[in-house]
Design a protein around this motif. Sequence first.
Motif, PDB file in Angstrom:
ATOM      1  N   LEU A  57       6.078  -4.008 -31.998  1.00  0.00           N
ATOM      2  CA  LEU A  57       7.582  -3.562 -32.584  1.00  0.00           C
ATOM      3  C   LEU A  57       7.798  -2.175 -32.696  1.00  0.00           C
ATOM      4  O   LEU A  57       8.811  -1.725 -32.101  1.00  0.00           O
ATOM      5  N   LEU A  58       6.561  -1.586 -33.107  1.00  0.00           N
ATOM      6  CA  LEU A  58       6.665  -0.331 -33.153  1.00  0.00           C
ATOM      7  C   LEU A  58       6.761   0.573 -31.858  1.00  0.00           C
ATOM      8  O   LEU A  58       7.804   1.241 -31.618  1.00  0.00           O
ATOM      9  N   MET A  59       6.229  -0.044 -30.575  1.00  0.00           N
ATOM     10  CA  MET A  59       6.267   0.397 -29.486  1.00  0.00           C
ATOM     11  C   MET A  59       7.662   0.233 -28.952  1.00  0.00           C
ATOM     12  O   MET A  59       8.229   0.963 -28.150  1.00  0.00           O
ATOM     13  N   ALA A  60       8.245  -0.983 -29.280  1.00  0.00           N
ATOM     14  CA  ALA A  60       9.524  -1.216 -28.777  1.00  0.00           C
ATOM     15  C   ALA A  60      10.658  -0.193 -29.305  1.00  0.00           C
ATOM     16  O   ALA A  60      11.420   0.336 -28.759  1.00  0.00           O
ATOM     17  N   ASP A  61      10.546   0.143 -30.640  1.00  0.00           N
ATOM     18  CA  ASP A  61      11.424   1.069 -31.070  1.00  0.00           C
ATOM     19  C   ASP A  61      11.272   2.392 -30.733  1.00  0.00           C
ATOM     20  O   ASP A  61      12.011   3.491 -30.466  1.00  0.00           O
ATOM     21  N   ALA A  62       9.780   2.862 -30.396  1.00  0.00           N
ATOM     22  CA  ALA A  62       9.472   4.172 -29.676  1.00  0.00           C
ATOM     23  C   ALA A  62      10.088   4.361 -28.459  1.00  0.00           C
ATOM     24  O   ALA A  62      10.576   5.233 -27.990  1.00  0.00           O
ATOM     25  N   LEU A  63      10.255   3.150 -27.449  1.00  0.00           N
ATOM     26  CA  LEU A  63      10.725   3.451 -26.429  1.00  0.00           C
ATOM     27  C   LEU A  63      12.532   3.315 -26.614  1.00  0.00           C
ATOM     28  O   LEU A  63      12.904   4.352 -25.871  1.00  0.00           O
ATOM     29  N   GLY A  81      20.981  -0.830 -21.187  1.00  0.00           N
ATOM     30  CA  GLY A  81      20.446  -1.866 -20.563  1.00  0.00           C
ATOM     31  C   GLY A  81      18.878  -2.199 -21.063  1.00  0.00           C
ATOM     32  O   GLY A  81      18.460  -3.296 -21.519  1.00  0.00           O
ATOM     33  N   PHE A  82      18.274  -1.010 -20.874  1.00  0.00           N
ATOM     34  CA  PHE A  82      16.832  -1.065 -21.378  1.00  0.00           C
ATOM     35  C   PHE A  82      16.582  -1.206 -22.764  1.00  0.00           C
ATOM     36  O   PHE A  82      15.505  -1.840 -23.227  1.00  0.00           O
ATOM     37  N   ALA A  83      17.505  -0.635 -23.695  1.00  0.00           N
ATOM     38  CA  ALA A  83      17.271  -0.949 -24.966  1.00  0.00           C
ATOM     39  C   ALA A  83      17.158  -2.369 -25.333  1.00  0.00           C
ATOM     40  O   ALA A  83      16.683  -3.033 -26.408  1.00  0.00           O
ATOM     41  N   SER A  84      17.833  -3.167 -24.555  1.00  0.00           N
ATOM     42  CA  SER A  84      17.863  -4.544 -24.921  1.00  0.00           C
ATOM     43  C   SER A  84      16.720  -5.389 -24.319  1.00  0.00           C
ATOM     44  O   SER A  84      16.507  -6.418 -24.602  1.00  0.00           O
ATOM     45  N   SER A  85      15.719  -4.417 -23.557  1.00  0.00           N
ATOM     46  CA  SER A  85      14.563  -5.111 -23.162  1.00  0.00           C
ATOM     47  C   SER A  85      13.091  -4.780 -23.730  1.00  0.00           C
ATOM     48  O   SER A  85      12.363  -5.271 -23.422  1.00  0.00           O
ATOM     49  N   THR A  86      13.289  -3.758 -24.748  1.00  0.00           N
ATOM     50  CA  THR A  86      11.915  -3.028 -25.074  1.00  0.00           C
ATOM     51  C   THR A  86      11.172  -3.857 -25.687  1.00  0.00           C
ATOM     52  O   THR A  86       9.854  -3.798 -25.374  1.00  0.00           O
ATOM     53  N   GLU A  87      11.492  -5.186 -26.342  1.00  0.00           N
ATOM     54  CA  GLU A  87      10.279  -6.046 -27.058  1.00  0.00           C
ATOM     55  C   GLU A  87       9.642  -6.490 -25.822  1.00  0.00           C
ATOM     56  O   GLU A  87       8.509  -6.661 -25.878  1.00  0.00           O
TER      57      GLU A  87
END
Length: 499
Positions: A57-63, A81-87
Amino acid sequence: MTAHTALPASAPAFCAGMFHFGESWPNFPEYGRSAAIATGRKAIPNPAAIEAVYQTLLMADALRYCTLQICAAKSSGHPGGFASSTEAYAALVMLGHTNIVTEVGHHAPGFYSAMFLDCSLEEMGIRDMNDMMARFREQHGLLGHLSGAIPGLLAPAGPLGQGQHFAMAGALLHPGTLFPVTIGDGGFGEPYVLSAMKHFHFAYPRVTNYLPVLVWNGFSQEHHSMVSLMTNDEMIAYWRAHDFDEVILVDAKNFDDAGQEGAYVDSTRFSFDQRLAFMEAVLTGMAKAADGALGGRHTAFILKQMKGAGVHVLGAKSHNLYPKDTPDSPEIKAALECRALSPESWALVRENFSRAGGGPAAKTAVTEQVLEIAKLGEFPLENFALGEPVVPATAMGALVAWVGRQDPRFVVTNADGNEASAMKNINDALKIRHPTEDPLYNQQPGGQVYEPLNEDACAGLAAGLALFGSRSLWLSYESFAINGWPIMQTVAQAMAELR
């Protein structure tokens, strides 16, 4: 562009230029005390472990943070678009599957952010966030649309409906390696994406080590996606109808405790515990999907989450930034402050990213290595006398057949039919790849001629195979001007990026 803060003494050097830093998340001393991907390892050992979920989850928010800041720095680019895919992207990385391609050119800033965080962009002289902002959307830097010429990235992305061919080509050439491909539902309203994969699966039924990841966020560039009204059951049935054995769908709506309306919700608005629960579902679901794809099952993964999750605005309005969208505009600033990580968290994200898959993608991606290829030797060329009645296509077909006999991996793609195009000698020698064996039509399951009867599918697989280091030939006897140009654009871009 405004620098909002000095670099904290405890921050890693690559953070220089980041506008905001936050506090460490709850329980960081316990769940963030060491990287979930241990030294010498390529992936997390257990996707259900709380430390792994927390750090994914940390990585997803970092992205999310990196994607939004570099776009805001230029008041341009596509973060939503990418923000909705980070997880989903972070889950793949933490599971060690880093040969990731996409069919969405507008996800470029997110993919560049991933290459920044795993150290790949250092090969371009991009070492910190200041460098990232300076080089984003510049001619000799990080192009606005995804480019496979960027260290660590496997393939270009631009025309929708092409990216799956790069994943399928990679899977065909590299058994045992997973090739995820992210697909946006904005370009999913046409049946071509799935029909292309279904044809490939009929032709190569044992090649299942590609994993389509549908980013189902409900929106396209400027409006709702054409598939936004489908129910979850209908979407699963749609994939199953295209020959997928297993479809794993994780819907953020099932974890929402923030009272959001509608079928699509933003997981970053959940309570922290529910964010972790959602992340665990994505991580364990992705692990199951990856295992299935690598284990011989035709598998797809679907992440259903609102477009723009975690950035400055939701829906199609998050698709691109305008001149008014700067790091100091209220919505952008608030979103960056909300997603900002602590210096210690950034260090942890960098550790996991740089270990995943065995090291930075610029050193470990399959396209960064030389693929061994069959030696051809001298071509059996023949000189024809002036005026001799020879059909050029047939003469060329003899050479194509010879190449195929020297290189068993060589694939010829054709939508119009070789026999009707005076190139029957290719089919005679190499055979059409088809599940129904019939010598009258030169069909056999092991043939080297791929005939999906669709020019996009022919161009896509041929370009993908060539880009990934193999030999291929696209025979387009009747490439019409009306529908041929997007194909030409894709093939030309892919060829230009051969490294």
